[in-house]
Structures are given as C-alpha cells and as structure tokens.
Design a protein around this motif. Structure first.
Motif, PDB file in Angstrom:
ATOM      1  N   ALA A  44       0.808  -1.280  -0.217  1.00 33.68           N
ATOM      2  CA  ALA A  44       0.104  -0.080   0.013  1.00 33.68           C
ATOM      3  C   ALA A  44       0.645   1.259   0.061  1.00 33.68           C
ATOM      4  N   SER A  45       2.014   1.313   0.552  1.00 30.99           N
ATOM      5  CA  SER A  45       2.813   2.378   0.525  1.00 30.99           C
ATOM      6  C   SER A  45       3.096   3.001  -0.715  1.00 30.99           C
ATOM      7  N   PHE A  46       3.227   1.909  -1.737  1.00 31.82           N
ATOM      8  CA  PHE A  46       3.625   2.276  -3.062  1.00 31.82           C
ATOM      9  C   PHE A  46       2.414   2.523  -4.089  1.00 31.82           C
ATOM     10  N   GLU A  47       1.085   2.473  -3.424  1.00 31.07           N
ATOM     11  CA  GLU A  47      -0.002   2.485  -4.285  1.00 31.07           C
ATOM     12  C   GLU A  47      -0.095   4.037  -4.744  1.00 31.07           C
ATOM     13  N   ASP A  48       0.246   4.996  -3.894  1.00 29.00           N
ATOM     14  CA  ASP A  48       0.190   6.213  -4.466  1.00 29.00           C
ATOM     15  C   ASP A  48       1.284   6.971  -4.998  1.00 29.00           C
ATOM     16  N   PRO A  49       1.333   7.325  -6.262  1.00 26.35           N
ATOM     17  CA  PRO A  49       2.516   7.693  -6.949  1.00 26.35           C
ATOM     18  C   PRO A  49       3.474   8.921  -6.217  1.00 26.35           C
ATOM     19  N   ALA A  50       2.520   9.872  -5.619  1.00 23.77           N
ATOM     20  CA  ALA A  50       3.277  10.816  -4.831  1.00 23.77           C
ATOM     21  C   ALA A  50       3.904  10.291  -3.792  1.00 23.77           C
ATOM     22  N   ALA A  51       3.042   9.585  -3.157  1.00 18.37           N
ATOM     23  CA  ALA A  51       4.037   9.203  -1.878  1.00 18.37           C
ATOM     24  C   ALA A  51       5.045   8.158  -2.107  1.00 18.37           C
ATOM     25  N   ALA A  98       7.120   8.405  -4.656  1.00 17.61           N
ATOM     26  CA  ALA A  98       8.008   9.005  -5.328  1.00 17.61           C
ATOM     27  C   ALA A  98       9.592   9.064  -4.699  1.00 17.61           C
ATOM     28  N   ALA A  99       9.466   9.649  -3.409  1.00 13.95           N
ATOM     29  CA  ALA A  99      10.560   9.717  -2.695  1.00 13.95           C
ATOM     30  C   ALA A  99      11.076   8.454  -2.370  1.00 13.95           C
ATOM     31  N   PRO A 100      10.662   7.403  -1.774  1.00 13.09           N
ATOM     32  CA  PRO A 100      11.243   6.235  -1.454  1.00 13.09           C
ATOM     33  C   PRO A 100      12.044   5.535  -2.638  1.00 13.09           C
ATOM     34  N   THR A 101      11.024   5.670  -3.829  1.00 14.76           N
ATOM     35  CA  THR A 101      11.628   5.106  -4.972  1.00 14.76           C
ATOM     36  C   THR A 101      12.944   5.785  -5.406  1.00 14.76           C
ATOM     37  N   ALA A 102      13.051   7.060  -5.397  1.00 14.87           N
ATOM     38  CA  ALA A 102      13.908   7.902  -5.797  1.00 14.87           C
ATOM     39  C   ALA A 102      15.108   7.441  -4.964  1.00 14.87           C
ATOM     40  N   PHE A 103      14.858   7.294  -3.528  1.00 19.93           N
ATOM     41  CA  PHE A 103      16.250   6.885  -2.857  1.00 19.93           C
ATOM     42  C   PHE A 103      16.689   5.518  -3.255  1.00 19.93           C
ATOM     43  N   ILE A 104      15.907   4.675  -3.308  1.00 25.56           N
ATOM     44  CA  ILE A 104      16.389   3.437  -3.880  1.00 25.56           C
ATOM     45  C   ILE A 104      17.253   3.623  -5.343  1.00 25.56           C
ATOM     46  N   ALA A 105      16.700   4.346  -6.093  1.00 27.20           N
ATOM     47  CA  ALA A 105      17.599   4.807  -7.179  1.00 27.20           C
ATOM     48  C   ALA A 105      18.841   5.184  -6.835  1.00 27.20           C
ATOM     49  N   ALA A 106      18.870   6.130  -6.222  1.00 30.68           N
ATOM     50  CA  ALA A 106      20.274   6.811  -5.696  1.00 30.68           C
ATOM     51  C   ALA A 106      21.064   5.763  -5.060  1.00 30.68           C
ATOM     52  N   ALA A 107      20.684   4.787  -4.608  1.00 32.23           N
ATOM     53  CA  ALA A 107      21.581   3.735  -3.775  1.00 32.23           C
ATOM     54  C   ALA A 107      22.260   3.162  -4.764  1.00 32.23           C
ATOM     55  N   PHE A 108      22.031   3.057  -5.978  1.00 30.08           N
ATOM     56  CA  PHE A 108      22.701   2.404  -7.053  1.00 30.08           C
ATOM     57  C   PHE A 108      23.659   3.245  -7.774  1.00 30.08           C
ATOM     58  N   GLN A 109      23.620   4.495  -7.266  1.00 34.66           N
ATOM     59  CA  GLN A 109      24.798   5.505  -7.951  1.00 34.66           C
ATOM     60  C   GLN A 109      25.592   6.236  -6.716  1.00 34.66           C
ATOM     61  N   SER A 110      25.111   5.722  -5.533  1.00 42.40           N
ATOM     62  CA  SER A 110      26.150   6.463  -4.568  1.00 42.40           C
ATOM     63  C   SER A 110      26.547   5.411  -3.382  1.00 42.40           C
ATOM     64  N   LYS A 111      27.503   5.131  -3.019  1.00 44.57           N
ATOM     65  CA  LYS A 111      27.797   4.071  -1.997  1.00 44.57           C
ATOM     66  C   LYS A 111      27.277   4.537  -0.854  1.00 44.57           C
ATOM     67  N   ILE A 170      11.940  -4.683 -10.388  1.00 42.56           N
ATOM     68  CA  ILE A 170      12.548  -5.129 -11.242  1.00 42.56           C
ATOM     69  C   ILE A 170      11.399  -5.310 -12.467  1.00 42.56           C
ATOM     70  N   THR A 171      10.355  -6.016 -12.355  1.00 42.72           N
ATOM     71  CA  THR A 171       9.421  -6.361 -13.411  1.00 42.72           C
ATOM     72  C   THR A 171       8.686  -5.418 -13.642  1.00 42.72           C
ATOM     73  N   ARG A 172       8.455  -4.407 -12.770  1.00 44.57           N
ATOM     74  CA  ARG A 172       7.537  -3.180 -12.611  1.00 44.57           C
ATOM     75  C   ARG A 172       6.039  -3.762 -12.961  1.00 44.57           C
ATOM     76  N   GLU A 173       5.772  -4.617 -12.255  1.00 45.22           N
ATOM     77  CA  GLU A 173       4.367  -5.276 -12.577  1.00 45.22           C
ATOM     78  C   GLU A 173       3.718  -4.629 -11.387  1.00 45.22           C
ATOM     79  N   PRO A 174       2.216  -4.825 -11.481  1.00 46.51           N
ATOM     80  CA  PRO A 174       1.278  -4.246 -10.396  1.00 46.51           C
ATOM     81  C   PRO A 174       1.445  -4.991  -9.220  1.00 46.51           C
ATOM     82  N   VAL A 175       1.690  -4.413  -8.225  1.00 44.59           N
ATOM     83  CA  VAL A 175       1.543  -5.013  -6.728  1.00 44.59           C
ATOM     84  C   VAL A 175       0.375  -4.817  -6.018  1.00 44.59           C
TER      85      VAL A 175
END
Length: 219
Positions: free
Chosen positions: A111-118, A120-133, A186-191
């Motif tokens: 449910a925490s990822f159902e709302d795109p606005a809510a 957005a921030a955790p998704t962006a932080f996870i993405a940043a973890a792939f680029q910053s140690k 990974i697969t970008r499927e509905p959860v």
C-alpha cells in the motif's frame, strides 16, 4: 534606597546537533526536516545525478555554507535525510497471530507504493543507492533498523509456539517483502493485496518448515 539586582545571566547556547542526531522540536529539528524535504524533492525531480547542494539550499531556505558546515557534502545530506526518515515511530503490526502479522506487513508495504506521489521519494532514494555508495549504506542501515523492529513479530510468535525460537526475523521479513519489491522495481508489475497475501503465506510456510532458522543456533 531600592536594592539593585543584576539580571540573571542567560543560559549558554546548546551545542549544535551532529547530523543524524534526533532532537525533539526546536529550530534544529525544523532545519533538519526542511533539508530532508528538499533532498527528497530534489531526488524525485532530478534524480541523484541532478541533485546539488545549491538545489537543497534554495528549496530548504538554508544557506549552502551552513549545509556544507553541518553536512559536509551532498552525500552527507543524503545519509541524514534517510537517517531522519528512520526516526519515526513505526512499529510492526500486532494482529494476534503470525499469519495475520505477516499479511498485514506485506499489505502495508504494498500500500505504501500505491500512491505515486507518496511512493516517489522512497523510489528515488532506492534509485540513488545504485549510484552512491553512501546512499546505499544509508539505505542498508535504514532497512536493518526496520528488520530489527520486526523482531517483535517473531518474539510474539515464539511465545505463542507458532515458530521455532531460532527463526531469523530479518530473513523472514525479507522473504515477505522480496516478491513485492521484485514486482515494484524489477519487473514493474502491479503489486496488490493478493500478491501481498501470497508473499506472506509463502514466507510463513517456509518459516514453519525451519527455512529461516539461524545456522549458528542449530546445534
């Protein structure tokens, strides 16, 4: 004659809190919150490669010299933003049964990822973890702390004789949420709730079979 009384000396100012130190209320807490919000907004809008100290200064209202002095650099800002996010009062669900707890945990995660606005921030932080140690280490610490809180789920289940006392709580929780994060990132499927229940049920079956028992305690 009226006796002259000198005014009491003011209390000395409190020392500044180091980044990552929680202080309830006050200007320091408001400053950290403003900086955290600016960091997360910047990650959402521009991603890690486009985030700058200048952006954080502009959107937080905190001068960049103050940011450099207190946080050191951009990665210091990233680490503290996630550290502050981990200072919440979140507690794992307590439904009265292990099955209920794991299903509630999985559904809350989905449910925490159902709302795109809510999301957005955790998704962006996870993405940043792939680029910053530093971001990766901060994210690891954040989830390690979350897993530690979930030890209560296993402790309650052990007391109800639903689980072996050797069950590794972190391994169990990882198994619950792993299919959800696989679908999300990974697969970008509905959860949805159905997938959340299946994930919880599969992890529960594995836990009852002893799959998450700590090897160090198996002797």
């Amino acid at each position: 004659m009226t006796e002259q009384r000198s005014a009491p000396e003011p209390d000395p100012p409190a020392p500044p809190a180091a980044p990552g130190t929680s202080r309830p209320g006050g200007r320091t807490a408001r400053t950290r919150a403003a900086v955290r919000d600016a960091v997360l907004t910047g990650l959402v809008e521009h991603g890690y490669p486009g985030l700058t100290v200048e952006y954080v200064a502009e959107h937080s209202g905190i001068h960049k010299t103050t940011l450099y002095r207190r946080w050191g650099n951009l990665e210091g800002l990233l680490v503290d933003a996630l550290d502050l996010a981990g200072e919440d009062s979140w507690a794992p669900p307590d439904t009265g049964s292990l099955e209920g707890d794991l299903r509630a945990l999985a559904r809350t995660t989905a449910a925490s990822f159902e709302d795109p606005a809510a999301a957005a921030a955790p998704t962006a932080f996870i993405a940043a973890a792939f680029q910053s140690k530093c971001a990766a280490e901060a994210l690891n610490a954040f989830y390690a702390e979350r897993f530690a809180r979930c030890e209560a789920i296993v402790a309650r289940a052990v007391s109800r004789r639903e689980l072996d006392r050797r069950t590794d709580a972190a391994a169990l929780v990882r198994a619950v949420v792993a299919p959800l994060f696989f679908g999300l990132f990974i697969t970008r499927e509905p959860v949805d709730g159905a997938l959340a229940d299946r994930s919880a049920d599969a992890a529960l079956a594995a836990a009852r079979a002893g799959s998450f028992n700590s090897p160090a305690s198996s002797a």
